[in-house]
Design an enzyme around this catalytic site. Sequence first.
Site, PDB file in Angstrom:
ATOM      1  N   SER A  31       0.806  -1.218   0.000  1.00 41.04           N
ATOM      2  CA  SER A  31       0.000   0.000   0.000  1.00 41.04           C
ATOM      3  C   SER A  31       0.843   1.275   0.000  1.00 41.04           C
ATOM      4  O   SER A  31       0.417   2.300  -0.543  1.00 41.04           O
ATOM      5  CB  SER A  31      -0.969   0.007   1.192  1.00 41.04           C
ATOM      6  OG  SER A  31      -0.278  -0.197   2.402  1.00 41.04           O
ATOM      7  N   HIS A  88       1.275   4.813   4.375  1.00 40.15           N
ATOM      8  CA  HIS A  88       0.368   5.454   3.414  1.00 40.15           C
ATOM      9  C   HIS A  88       0.743   6.919   3.206  1.00 40.15           C
ATOM     10  O   HIS A  88       0.870   7.388   2.072  1.00 40.15           O
ATOM     11  CB  HIS A  88      -1.078   5.366   3.917  1.00 40.15           C
ATOM     12  CG  HIS A  88      -1.598   3.975   4.007  1.00 40.15           C
ATOM     13  ND1 HIS A  88      -2.795   3.651   4.618  1.00 40.15           N
ATOM     14  CD2 HIS A  88      -1.083   2.789   3.569  1.00 40.15           C
ATOM     15  CE1 HIS A  88      -2.985   2.348   4.553  1.00 40.15           C
ATOM     16  NE2 HIS A  88      -1.963   1.813   3.922  1.00 40.15           N
TER      17      HIS A  88
END
Length: 279
Positions: free
Chosen positions: A203, A256
């Site tokens: 991610s 992230h």
Amino acid sequence: MIHIITLSNPQAADLFVNYMATKGMRIHAKNENQQISLWLEDQHQLDMVEKELNTFLREPFHPRYQAASWQTGDPQKTGIKYRPAFSIKNMVQRSGPLTVLVIILCILVFIWQQVVGDYNVMLHLAWPYEESLDFEVWRYITPAFVHFSLMHIAFNLAMWWYLASQTEQQLGTSKLFVIMLVSALFSNWAQSLFTDSNFGGLSGVVYALIGYVGLTGIRNPEKGIGAPTGLIVFSILWIVAGYMGVLGDSIGNAAHFAGFLIGLLMALWDNRHQLSRGS
């Protein structure tokens, strides 16, 4: 007819064709090899069209172009064919070797985890969890290939496929490799500051691609890559929700945020000449 430009972004081509129609300039769009070439009908309008094109390329998603599209057009009128964003056939056709290789690596590692367990895999691939492992340099990257659930890997690989495939096709395998390597290293390092070595997932790299592809598509649509505005907004909201604790403790918020930030910075650097012209 006179050829004006070839674009890989159908939305940008559609906006420009409709905008010029409001000014009485007829431009024809032709779909050629997954790109759109624009042709001017009246050669006497070339100077004016080129001036408008230069302005458009600096800010292709300015509200004035959206307004023109609402007034005059739809994909049927311009003749531009839109490819479905998540079509499996489309993704296979557009994927390059690095895009496919990363998918295969993630799947193989996931299968390995199911056979021997997460703990045994992390012993070999996790971020260095003691000083004696600092020189096992692969560990600074390999956490990106580790996933802890079927939903985790499915979501990350779907987003990787969508973003990496267009990046590799339009900008090349080497550019995608640099983005992946830098973002994996940076996002893994950021996450290690908060969770030691107990983390994994692609991610951070995906967020870097969202930032890179999204900003490049907005500032330089000629490169042929872009991300929907809704995806960018959702990604930002997901980061905010993660830091507010809404998503629980298992979300890699640092990865992230770090990935998204490094993706934006790389896009700013790669499009610095375009940005300077816009100012």
